[in-house]
Design a protein around this motif. Structure first.
Motif, PDB file in Angstrom:
ATOM      1  N   ARG A   1       7.899  10.990   1.682  1.00 16.22           N
ATOM      2  CA  ARG A   1       8.464   9.879   0.887  1.00 16.22           C
ATOM      3  C   ARG A   1       9.864   9.530   1.409  1.00 16.22           C
ATOM      4  NH1 ARG A   1       8.097   7.239  -3.850  1.00 16.22           N
ATOM      5  NH2 ARG A   1       6.332   8.283  -4.800  1.00 16.22           N
ATOM      6  N   ALA A   2      10.640  10.571   1.701  1.00 20.25           N
ATOM      7  CA  ALA A   2      12.015  10.324   2.171  1.00 20.25           C
ATOM      8  C   ALA A   2      11.987   9.529   3.480  1.00 20.25           C
ATOM      9  CB  ALA A   2      12.735  11.652   2.359  1.00 20.25           C
ATOM     10  N   ILE A   3      11.074   9.849   4.355  1.00 19.04           N
ATOM     11  CA  ILE A   3      10.993   9.132   5.643  1.00 19.04           C
ATOM     12  C   ILE A   3      10.521   7.699   5.429  1.00 19.04           C
ATOM     13  CG2 ILE A   3       9.714   9.010   7.797  1.00 19.04           C
ATOM     14  CD1 ILE A   3       9.766  11.888   7.990  1.00 19.04           C
ATOM     15  N   VAL A   4       9.492   7.560   4.596  1.00 18.77           N
ATOM     16  CA  VAL A   4       8.944   6.221   4.350  1.00 18.77           C
ATOM     17  C   VAL A   4      10.027   5.321   3.748  1.00 18.77           C
ATOM     18  CG1 VAL A   4       7.277   4.973   2.890  1.00 18.77           C
ATOM     19  CG2 VAL A   4       6.545   6.954   4.222  1.00 18.77           C
ATOM     20  N   ASN A   5      10.866   5.900   2.888  1.00 14.44           N
ATOM     21  CA  ASN A   5      11.939   5.105   2.274  1.00 14.44           C
ATOM     22  C   ASN A   5      12.908   4.540   3.305  1.00 14.44           C
ATOM     23  OD1 ASN A   5      10.946   5.468  -0.228  1.00 14.44           O
ATOM     24  ND2 ASN A   5      12.326   7.148  -0.808  1.00 14.44           N
ATOM     25  N   GLU A   6      13.003   5.209   4.452  1.00 17.74           N
ATOM     26  CA  GLU A   6      13.958   4.747   5.474  1.00 17.74           C
ATOM     27  C   GLU A   6      13.334   3.763   6.457  1.00 17.74           C
ATOM     28  OE1 GLU A   6      15.219   8.287   7.425  1.00 17.74           O
ATOM     29  OE2 GLU A   6      16.269   9.008   5.627  1.00 17.74           O
ATOM     30  N   HIS A   7      12.056   3.487   6.329  1.00 14.89           N
ATOM     31  CA  HIS A   7      11.389   2.610   7.307  1.00 14.89           C
ATOM     32  C   HIS A   7      10.710   1.435   6.608  1.00 14.89           C
ATOM     33  CE1 HIS A   7      11.815   6.325   9.611  1.00 14.89           C
ATOM     34  NE2 HIS A   7      11.767   5.546  10.680  1.00 14.89           N
ATOM     35  N   ASP A   8      10.427   0.429   7.428  1.00 11.43           N
ATOM     36  CA  ASP A   8       9.681  -0.711   6.894  1.00 11.43           C
ATOM     37  C   ASP A   8       8.193  -0.359   6.948  1.00 11.43           C
ATOM     38  OD1 ASP A   8       8.543  -3.055   6.195  1.00 11.43           O
ATOM     39  OD2 ASP A   8       8.940  -4.054   8.110  1.00 11.43           O
ATOM     40  N   THR A   9       7.611  -0.158   5.783  1.00  8.92           N
ATOM     41  CA  THR A   9       6.166   0.153   5.756  1.00  8.92           C
ATOM     42  C   THR A   9       5.433  -0.894   4.924  1.00  8.92           C
ATOM     43  OG1 THR A   9       6.661   1.693   3.964  1.00  8.92           O
ATOM     44  CG2 THR A   9       6.319   2.650   6.135  1.00  8.92           C
ATOM     45  N   THR A  10       5.886  -2.128   4.982  1.00 10.20           N
ATOM     46  CA  THR A  10       5.170  -3.160   4.223  1.00 10.20           C
ATOM     47  C   THR A  10       3.777  -3.345   4.817  1.00 10.20           C
ATOM     48  OG1 THR A  10       6.291  -4.797   5.579  1.00 10.20           O
ATOM     49  CG2 THR A  10       7.123  -4.521   3.345  1.00 10.20           C
ATOM     50  N   GLY A  11       2.845  -3.697   3.961  1.00 15.22           N
ATOM     51  CA  GLY A  11       1.463  -3.875   4.392  1.00 15.22           C
ATOM     52  C   GLY A  11       0.539  -3.591   3.225  1.00 15.22           C
ATOM     53  N   THR A  12      -0.617  -4.211   3.244  1.00 16.50           N
ATOM     54  CA  THR A  12      -1.522  -4.107   2.091  1.00 16.50           C
ATOM     55  C   THR A  12      -2.792  -3.309   2.404  1.00 16.50           C
ATOM     56  OG1 THR A  12      -2.437  -6.229   2.725  1.00 16.50           O
ATOM     57  CG2 THR A  12      -0.721  -6.259   1.023  1.00 16.50           C
ATOM     58  N   LEU A  13      -2.776  -2.632   3.555  1.00 20.83           N
ATOM     59  CA  LEU A  13      -3.911  -1.776   3.923  1.00 20.83           C
ATOM     60  C   LEU A  13      -3.338  -0.487   4.505  1.00 20.83           C
ATOM     61  CD1 LEU A  13      -6.865  -1.093   4.725  1.00 20.83           C
ATOM     62  CD2 LEU A  13      -6.555  -2.476   6.755  1.00 20.83           C
ATOM     63  N   GLY A  14      -3.801   0.649   4.012  1.00 17.58           N
ATOM     64  CA  GLY A  14      -3.270   1.893   4.576  1.00 17.58           C
ATOM     65  C   GLY A  14      -4.061   3.109   4.139  1.00 17.58           C
ATOM     66  N   ILE A  15      -3.763   4.218   4.827  1.00 24.34           N
ATOM     67  CA  ILE A  15      -4.390   5.505   4.491  1.00 24.34           C
ATOM     68  C   ILE A  15      -3.310   6.593   4.475  1.00 24.34           C
ATOM     69  CG2 ILE A  15      -6.719   5.029   5.357  1.00 24.34           C
ATOM     70  CD1 ILE A  15      -5.935   6.270   8.021  1.00 24.34           C
ATOM     71  N   GLY A  16      -3.577   7.648   3.734  1.00 20.10           N
ATOM     72  CA  GLY A  16      -2.620   8.748   3.672  1.00 20.10           C
ATOM     73  C   GLY A  16      -3.349  10.077   3.548  1.00 20.10           C
ATOM     74  N   HIS A  17      -2.604  11.155   3.772  1.00 22.90           N
ATOM     75  CA  HIS A  17      -3.241  12.478   3.842  1.00 22.90           C
ATOM     76  C   HIS A  17      -2.242  13.557   3.468  1.00 22.90           C
ATOM     77  CE1 HIS A  17      -4.913  16.039   6.058  1.00 22.90           C
ATOM     78  NE2 HIS A  17      -6.069  15.477   5.760  1.00 22.90           N
ATOM     79  N   THR A  18      -2.670  14.529   2.710  1.00 18.28           N
ATOM     80  CA  THR A  18      -1.867  15.730   2.494  1.00 18.28           C
ATOM     81  C   THR A  18      -2.711  16.909   2.960  1.00 18.28           C
ATOM     82  OG1 THR A  18      -0.614  17.055   0.933  1.00 18.28           O
ATOM     83  CG2 THR A  18      -2.432  15.800  -0.002  1.00 18.28           C
TER      84      THR A  18
ATOM     85  N   ALA B   1       0.814  -1.223   0.000  1.00 13.30           N
ATOM     86  CA  ALA B   1       0.000   0.000   0.000  1.00 13.30           C
ATOM     87  C   ALA B   1       0.845   1.269   0.000  1.00 13.30           C
ATOM     88  CB  ALA B   1      -0.911   0.008   1.230  1.00 13.30           C
ATOM     89  N   ASP B   2       2.072   1.219   0.576  1.00 12.44           N
ATOM     90  CA  ASP B   2       2.804   2.474   0.820  1.00 12.44           C
ATOM     91  C   ASP B   2       3.043   3.282  -0.461  1.00 12.44           C
ATOM     92  OD1 ASP B   2       4.587   0.575  -0.068  1.00 12.44           O
ATOM     93  OD2 ASP B   2       6.084   0.896   1.493  1.00 12.44           O
ATOM     94  N   GLU B   3       3.593   2.613  -1.500  1.00  9.89           N
ATOM     95  CA  GLU B   3       3.918   3.354  -2.722  1.00  9.89           C
ATOM     96  C   GLU B   3       2.640   3.869  -3.408  1.00  9.89           C
ATOM     97  OE1 GLU B   3       6.566   4.673  -3.730  1.00  9.89           O
ATOM     98  OE2 GLU B   3       5.867   5.313  -5.703  1.00  9.89           O
ATOM     99  N   LEU B   4       1.596   3.025  -3.401  1.00 13.99           N
ATOM    100  CA  LEU B   4       0.325   3.460  -4.023  1.00 13.99           C
ATOM    101  C   LEU B   4      -0.204   4.709  -3.318  1.00 13.99           C
ATOM    102  CD1 LEU B   4      -1.374  -0.043  -4.337  1.00 13.99           C
ATOM    103  CD2 LEU B   4      -0.694   1.432  -6.232  1.00 13.99           C
ATOM    104  N   ILE B   5      -0.064   4.720  -2.002  1.00 16.73           N
ATOM    105  CA  ILE B   5      -0.610   5.850  -1.238  1.00 16.73           C
ATOM    106  C   ILE B   5       0.245   7.105  -1.445  1.00 16.73           C
ATOM    107  CG2 ILE B   5      -1.011   6.705   1.115  1.00 16.73           C
ATOM    108  CD1 ILE B   5      -1.951   3.825   1.774  1.00 16.73           C
ATOM    109  N   ILE B   6       1.571   6.939  -1.385  1.00 20.58           N
ATOM    110  CA  ILE B   6       2.436   8.125  -1.546  1.00 20.58           C
ATOM    111  C   ILE B   6       2.237   8.726  -2.941  1.00 20.58           C
ATOM    112  CG2 ILE B   6       4.837   8.908  -1.679  1.00 20.58           C
ATOM    113  CD1 ILE B   6       4.644   8.152   1.062  1.00 20.58           C
ATOM    114  N   LYS B   7       2.178   7.859  -3.947  1.00 19.03           N
ATOM    115  CA  LYS B   7       1.974   8.358  -5.308  1.00 19.03           C
ATOM    116  C   LYS B   7       0.612   9.071  -5.418  1.00 19.03           C
ATOM    117  CE  LYS B   7       3.133   6.969  -9.858  1.00 19.03           C
ATOM    118  NZ  LYS B   7       2.745   6.038 -10.850  1.00 19.03           N
TER     119      LYS B   7
END
Ligand code: F6R
Length: 612
Positions: free
Chosen positions: A54-71, A13-19
């Motif tokens: 994005r820079a922070i997420v790249n440094e952490h393990d954010t694997t998972g198939t369910l998520g939410i994001g916000h700007t 989910a992480d890349e889909l959400i960040i994009k």
């Protein structure tokens, strides 16, 4: 404002959400955040653009198939890491993102604090997620039911997405007066403030209505209920929107791309609606309600910002061509000043986004008072489009640059067609005149293309005047609202103070401002006021103001005395705003670039103003 994204499916989910958040950044960009569920809730939030997240997420393990994001575009609480969404419930079980304002959050917060809740942020959103989590815990309820009961206690506007640490198979979204759309893919679902975050994965969407709650499960699919607990069948639509529309297509900024798209977007706004060959002028919304329109006592146009300026041009057009009285009002003023409305009135809302809170509320008021309501909107399926009795889309495609350009010319094009259509029905112009107007209107896209060829010349003028702190924009008749629009464009993206005035008003005050440090941008294209404008320009020159004049090709008098001239093709006066606004868009664009401003995402602004 604020953009929401959610994903549930089988992919990371992480890349889909960040994009997705990057696509929604036009809605707000002061901070962003993400929550991914994978056994635990992994939450990362950061002040600044999505790139920082994005820079922070790249440094952490954010694997998972369910998520939410916000700007975020801040309302309650300054933009910082703590106030960024997602927010967590008091026991860290739920994570929630929110677009809108919870108006009674103070009362709710006090009640929760009395029960021992403490809050980290200054936001109304954190109160909401605490409330939902508390209701869920007390009643041992499903997430969907807890959301429903909580929303029954909430006043205000919201689109939310929520996930639950104890249930990895559920994503819940809900809306009231802020947009939310569900995307349906193959064994996966998306949530977005609009469809742009997931357009490359699916075009099958369900736009939620006010008071609807979507609960989305990988195994059970999408179910919709309203806050009154009634099940509602989802209305699935297939979007006709291409992913390329969301890219910059080689331009440095979306704004520049959108300025250059105008020859095409004006054609799109006209398509199927006019034909000089057949003497055709046809707007379906008008045809369906032809009787109401021809018998209208009055048309009232409500809008905000740039859309308000196109509304002013609509007033000139409809009164000039169709002789129906028109008033134009800022939606925010109209709704609070107890306006007089009756059944013979037609209220037209103009809105690019179709989500502007004040415009929506003004329409709701007009509807309550029995007026017919008509929408001229860009965003298909938006709240205003769905509220109105009838309407016309402007068909410009997504406008991503925060400063509105192609939506302005799209709105003016539709208003022009509307005025001509009413003029035909009311016989306020002859068939010969109509034919002539239609022939000229069909030439406008090509003339806009010609104006765009002045781009390099306008960039040069921008370099010349970029260091002035103020600017004055003057126009008469149809070009007066264009002057207002030119000044707004300069203010919002370059942060240079600018004012638009009817040229003749200059001598009633603003003339005191004129000296060698005051660039004065004058629209002098319309024959009916030409001599008068020449005099106004002379008044400016006599006081050493620096004149940048937009004139018709071959013009002589002003060209001799102005510091700079921008020549554009002549056209019929009612269509002149469609040409004279283009140099003003380019001028503010180039000044902003010269000053190093963030053109597509100017400070403090957001594309879609869903708060009052
Ligand atoms: C200015 C601008 C705003 C909008 C205003 C109304 O460039 O974009 O002034 O025109 O916020 O927005 P809509 O048209 O979406 O209702």
């Amino acid at each position: 404002m604020c953009g929401i994204v959610g994903y549930i499916g089988n992919r990371q989910a992480d890349e889909l959400i960040i994009k997705g958040l990057e696509r929604l950044e036009y809605r707000g960009y002061d901070s962003s955040g993400i929550a991914i569920l994978n056994g635990a809730l992994k939450v990362h939030k950061k002040q600044g653009k999505v790139a920082a997240l994005r820079a922070i997420v790249n440094e952490h393990d954010t694997t998972g198939t369910l998520g939410i994001g916000h700007t975020r575009w801040a309302t309650h609480g300054e933009p910082n890491d703590i106030n960024a969404h997602p927010h967590l419930g008091g026991r860290g079980r739920l994570a929630l993102v929110h677009n809108g304002i919870i108006e009674n959050y103070g009362v709710l917060k006090n009640a929760l604090m009395a029960e021992g809740h403490t809050f980290e942020s200054d936001t109304d959103t954190e109160v909401l997620v605490h409330l939902i989590e508390e209701i869920q815990r007390e009643g041992n309820l499903s997430l969907e039911e807890a959301v429903r009961l909580a929303l029954n206690r909430v006043e205000g506007a919201y689109a939310i997405a929520v996930i639950d640490r104890e249930n990895p198979d559920i994503l819940v979204g809900a809306r009231k007066a802020s947009p939310l759309v569900v995307g349906i893919g193959e064994d996966e679902f998306f949530i977005g403030s609009d469809a742009s975050p997931f357009l490359d994965h699916t075009k099958k969407v369900v736009y939620l209505d006010d008071n609807q709650i979507a609960s989305i499960s990988r195994t059970k699919g999408l179910k919709i209920k309203n806050t009154a607990n009634e099940t509602q069948p989802p209305f699935i639509q297939e979007l006709d929107l291409q992913i390329e529309a969301l890219e910059k297509d080689g331009y440095e900024h979306f704004m520049l791309k959108e300025i250059h798209e105008q020859p095409q977007t004006i054609v799109d706004a006209m398509r199927g609606r006019i034909s000089s060959k057949d003497g055709l002028v046809y707007l379906r919304g008008i045809e369906e309600f032809a009787n109401r329109f021809v018998r209208a006592n009055r048309i009232i146009i409500v809008a905000c910002g740039t859309s308000y300026h196109s509304g002013l041009i609509g007033e000139y057009l409809i009164e000039d061509l169709a002789r129906i009285p028109v008033e134009v009002e800022y939606a925010s003023e109209f709704r609070y000043r107890n306006p007089i409305l009756n059944e013979g009135d037609i209220v037209i809302a103009l809105s690019q986004s179709g989500e502007t809170a004040d415009t929506l509320a003004a329409l709701e008021l007009a509807k309550q008072k029995g007026a017919m309501i008509y929408g001229i909107v860009n965003s298909v399926g938006s709240s205003i489009a769905r509220l109105t009795d009838a309407g016309s889309y402007i068909h410009c495609g997504p406008e991503i640059g925060v400063a509105s350009t192609k939506a302005f010319t799209g709105q003016v094009t539709v208003l022009t067609i509307l005025a001509l259509s009413l003029a035909q029905k009311l016989s306020t112009i002859s068939n010969t005149e109509l034919q002539q107007y239609l022939r000229e209107l069909e030439l406008i896209p090509e003339k806009v293309r010609e104006v765009l060829e002045e781009n390099d010349h306008i960039r040069y003028i921008a370099q010349e005047i970029k260091n002035h702190d103020n600017a004055l924009y003057l126009g008469r008749g149809y070009n007066f609202p264009v002057a207002l629009e030119g000044a707004l464009k300069l203010k919002e993206i370059s942060y240079v103070h600018a004012e638009g005035y009817p040229a003749a008003e200059m001598k009633h005050g603003p003339i005191a401002l004129i000296d060698e440090n005051m660039p004065v941008i004058v629209m002098a294209t319309n024959p009916s006021a030409y001599e008068k404008i020449v005099s106004n320009v002379q008044e400016v020159v006599a006081r050493k103001g620096r004149v940048i004049a937009i004139v018709n090709q071959g013009e002589k008098a002003i060209s001799k005395i102005a510091d700079h001239i921008i020549e554009i093709p002549a056209t019929d006066e009612p269509f002149s705003p469609l040409l004279s606004v283009i140099p003003l868009q380019l001028l503010s664009y180039h000044i902003a670039v010269e000053l190093g401003r963030n053109v597509d995402q100017p400070r403090n602004l957001a594309k879609s103003v869903t708060v009052e």
